[in-house]
Design a protein around this motif. Structure first.
Motif, short mmCIF file in Angstrom:
data_model
loop_
_atom_site.label_atom_id
_atom_site.label_comp_id
_atom_site.label_asym_id
_atom_site.label_seq_id
_atom_site.Cartn_x
_atom_site.Cartn_y
_atom_site.Cartn_z
N GLN A 59 0.74 -1.26 -0.02
CA GLN A 59 -0.04 -0.04 0.03
C GLN A 59 0.95 1.16 -0.01
O GLN A 59 1.82 1.42 0.63
N ILE A 60 0.60 2.27 -0.85
CA ILE A 60 1.17 3.49 -0.84
C ILE A 60 0.60 4.45 -0.09
O ILE A 60 -0.72 4.79 -0.46
N ILE A 61 1.23 5.17 0.70
CA ILE A 61 0.48 6.02 1.55
C ILE A 61 1.27 7.33 1.51
O ILE A 61 2.40 7.65 1.70
N TRP A 62 0.60 8.11 0.94
CA TRP A 62 1.05 9.73 0.72
C TRP A 62 0.99 10.54 1.94
O TRP A 62 -0.03 10.59 2.60
N GLN A 63 2.08 11.07 2.57
CA GLN A 63 2.20 11.72 3.82
C GLN A 63 2.11 13.05 3.51
O GLN A 63 2.98 13.50 2.77
N THR A 64 1.17 13.98 3.82
CA THR A 64 1.01 15.39 3.70
C THR A 64 1.41 16.17 4.83
O THR A 64 1.83 17.22 4.77
N GLN A 65 1.79 15.64 5.99
CA GLN A 65 2.03 16.22 7.08
C GLN A 65 3.48 16.04 7.38
O GLN A 65 3.90 14.68 7.41
N VAL A 66 4.22 17.10 7.81
CA VAL A 66 5.57 16.82 7.98
C VAL A 66 5.74 16.70 9.63
O VAL A 66 5.14 17.42 10.23
N ARG A 67 6.28 15.38 9.98
CA ARG A 67 6.53 15.20 11.27
C ARG A 67 7.90 15.30 11.76
O ARG A 67 9.04 15.43 10.90
N SER A 68 7.97 15.92 12.93
CA SER A 68 9.31 16.33 13.46
C SER A 68 9.43 15.62 14.79
O SER A 68 8.35 15.24 15.66
N TYR A 69 10.71 15.27 15.26
CA TYR A 69 10.92 14.34 16.55
C TYR A 69 11.70 15.40 17.55
O TYR A 69 12.28 16.32 17.09
N VAL A 70 10.80 15.52 18.73
CA VAL A 70 11.17 16.18 20.03
C VAL A 70 11.83 15.32 20.99
O VAL A 70 11.11 14.23 21.37
N SER A 71 12.96 15.35 21.26
CA SER A 71 13.54 14.23 22.48
C SER A 71 12.69 14.65 23.69
O SER A 71 11.90 15.80 23.84
N SER A 72 12.72 13.86 24.55
CA SER A 72 11.87 13.86 25.69
C SER A 72 12.31 14.81 26.60
O SER A 72 11.46 15.20 27.50
N ASP A 73 13.62 15.21 26.65
CA ASP A 73 13.80 16.07 27.63
C ASP A 73 13.43 17.73 27.18
O ASP A 73 13.62 18.43 28.06
N LYS A 74 13.33 17.74 26.14
CA LYS A 74 12.78 19.09 25.54
C LYS A 74 11.37 19.17 25.38
O LYS A 74 10.54 20.36 25.21
N LYS A 75 10.59 18.03 25.95
CA LYS A 75 8.98 17.98 25.54
C LYS A 75 8.59 18.77 27.05
O LYS A 75 9.02 18.38 28.22
N PRO A 76 7.64 19.49 27.00
CA PRO A 76 6.91 20.27 28.36
C PRO A 76 6.54 19.11 29.12
O PRO A 76 5.95 18.20 28.74
N LYS A 77 6.90 19.39 30.60
CA LYS A 77 6.39 18.56 31.59
C LYS A 77 5.10 18.73 31.98
O LYS A 77 4.68 19.90 31.73
N ALA A 78 4.39 18.13 33.10
CA ALA A 78 2.93 18.45 33.65
C ALA A 78 3.27 19.67 34.54
O ALA A 78 4.11 19.84 35.28
N GLY A 79 2.14 20.46 34.22
CA GLY A 79 2.15 21.80 34.96
C GLY A 79 3.07 22.87 34.12
O GLY A 79 2.77 23.87 34.73
N ASP A 80 3.37 22.60 32.98
CA ASP A 80 4.33 23.77 32.32
C ASP A 80 3.05 24.68 31.61
O ASP A 80 2.14 24.08 31.26
N PRO A 81 3.28 26.06 31.93
CA PRO A 81 2.38 26.94 31.24
C PRO A 81 2.17 26.68 29.68
O PRO A 81 1.10 27.16 29.24
N SER A 82 3.12 26.40 29.01
CA SER A 82 3.14 26.02 27.59
C SER A 82 1.81 25.18 27.38
O SER A 82 1.44 25.21 26.11
N LEU A 83 1.82 24.13 28.10
CA LEU A 83 0.75 23.12 27.78
C LEU A 83 -0.80 24.02 27.54
O LEU A 83 -1.65 23.25 27.04
N PHE A 84 -0.99 25.00 28.32
CA PHE A 84 -2.21 25.50 28.52
C PHE A 84 -2.24 26.89 27.28
O PHE A 84 -3.48 27.32 27.35
N THR A 85 -1.38 27.16 26.64
CA THR A 85 -1.47 28.31 25.67
C THR A 85 -2.57 28.03 24.94
O THR A 85 -3.36 29.17 24.60
N ASN A 86 -2.84 26.96 24.14
CA ASN A 86 -3.76 26.87 23.06
C ASN A 86 -5.00 26.90 23.81
O ASN A 86 -6.02 27.47 23.35
N MET A 87 -5.24 26.48 25.06
CA MET A 87 -6.57 26.43 25.70
C MET A 87 -7.00 28.08 26.06
O MET A 87 -7.85 28.53 25.89
#
Length: 250
Positions: free
Chosen positions: A193-221
């Motif tokens: 099966q040929i799957i065309w990917q239209t979304q560019v995915r990026s990798y973020v290491s676990s140490d750079k991901k926001p932790k629980a309680g980080d204000p950036s997690l509530f920015t979109n809300m």
């Protein structure tokens, strides 16, 4: 009277080269009951047998009776391999979905740990499948001199001599080289099966991901709320009646 196995001439393959190997991380691990095994090591041996025959076994595909007999010493590793080859899972996944020629090729790879020598060997074993059935083919393969000399009664089969010194890449594993489904059944199932990917995915290491309680997690809300403040009245000062607007004491 059953037709005897046709004679075929072996060709030069890695497993027929004189034993000269340099140990490394890619060398296959040999699982055998010759040594005293703890319950954990025996579990690893059973898992290695499933990987060799099925490549992967789900919980519904496991043979609990055979596992219990092997743990209690009632059967040998060779008997356990025979039970997996004659199981409903192996029959449905390999025997029913392939021709005799391809089924012979896949079974020889898993049981003898090598590729088919030539077309004559493939035809010879296919005749055994056609005349003696699945049970007769499996028994003759496990009773062959090659299997008993390479693995005996206590060793789980493995892909022999896949990696050789002096080569940048060894032979591909059997499950990659010979997929379970034939071309005809892969086409029926819609593979590849040929799957065309239209979304560019990026990798973020676990140490750079926001932790629980980080204000950036509530920015979109916070942005989705869209609070609207009090809008001031736009009234000209010339239109205000100050005399009537000021309260007076009567």
């Amino acid at each position: 009277m059953a037709i005897p196995l046709l004679e075929y001439s072996p060709t030069s393959q890695n497993q027929r080269v004189a034993a000269y190997e340099v140990p490394g991380d890619e060398q296959p691990r040999v699982f055998s009951t010759d040594n005293l095994l703890s319950p954990t090591e025996l579990t690893d041996l059973i898992e290695a047998a499933y990987r060799q025959i099925f490549f992967h076994a789900f919980a519904a595909d496991r043979e609990s009776v055979l596992e219990s007999q092997l743990r209690n010493g009632q059967i040998t590793v060779r008997d356990f391999i025979r039970g997996l080859l004659l199981s409903d899972r192996y029959k449905r996944s390999f025997y029913d979905l392939n021709s005799n020629y391809r089924f012979v090729e896949q079974t020889v790879q898993r049981v003898l740990g090598r590729d088919i020598y030539n077309e004559r060997e493939k035809i010879a074993w296919s005749i055994v499948v056609a005349t003696k059935g699945l049970v007769g083919f499996v028994d003759q393969l496990l009773n062959s001199e090659e299997y008993l000399e390479a693995f005996g009664y206590s060793t789980v089969p493995y892909q022999r001599r896949r990696v050789l010194p002096g080569r940048s890449e060894g032979e591909l594993p059997f499950n990659i080289k010979s997929p379970r489904y034939d071309d005809y059944y892969r086409a029926k199932l819609g593979f590849p099966q040929i799957i065309w990917q239209t979304q560019v995915r990026s990798y973020v290491s676990s140490d750079k991901k926001p932790k629980a309680g980080d204000p950036s997690l509530f920015t979109n809300m916070a942005r989705s709320i869209g609070p609207a403040g009090a809008v001031p009245q736009r009234v000209s000062a010339l239109n205000i009646d100050y005399m009537n607007a000021v309260p007076r004491r009567k």
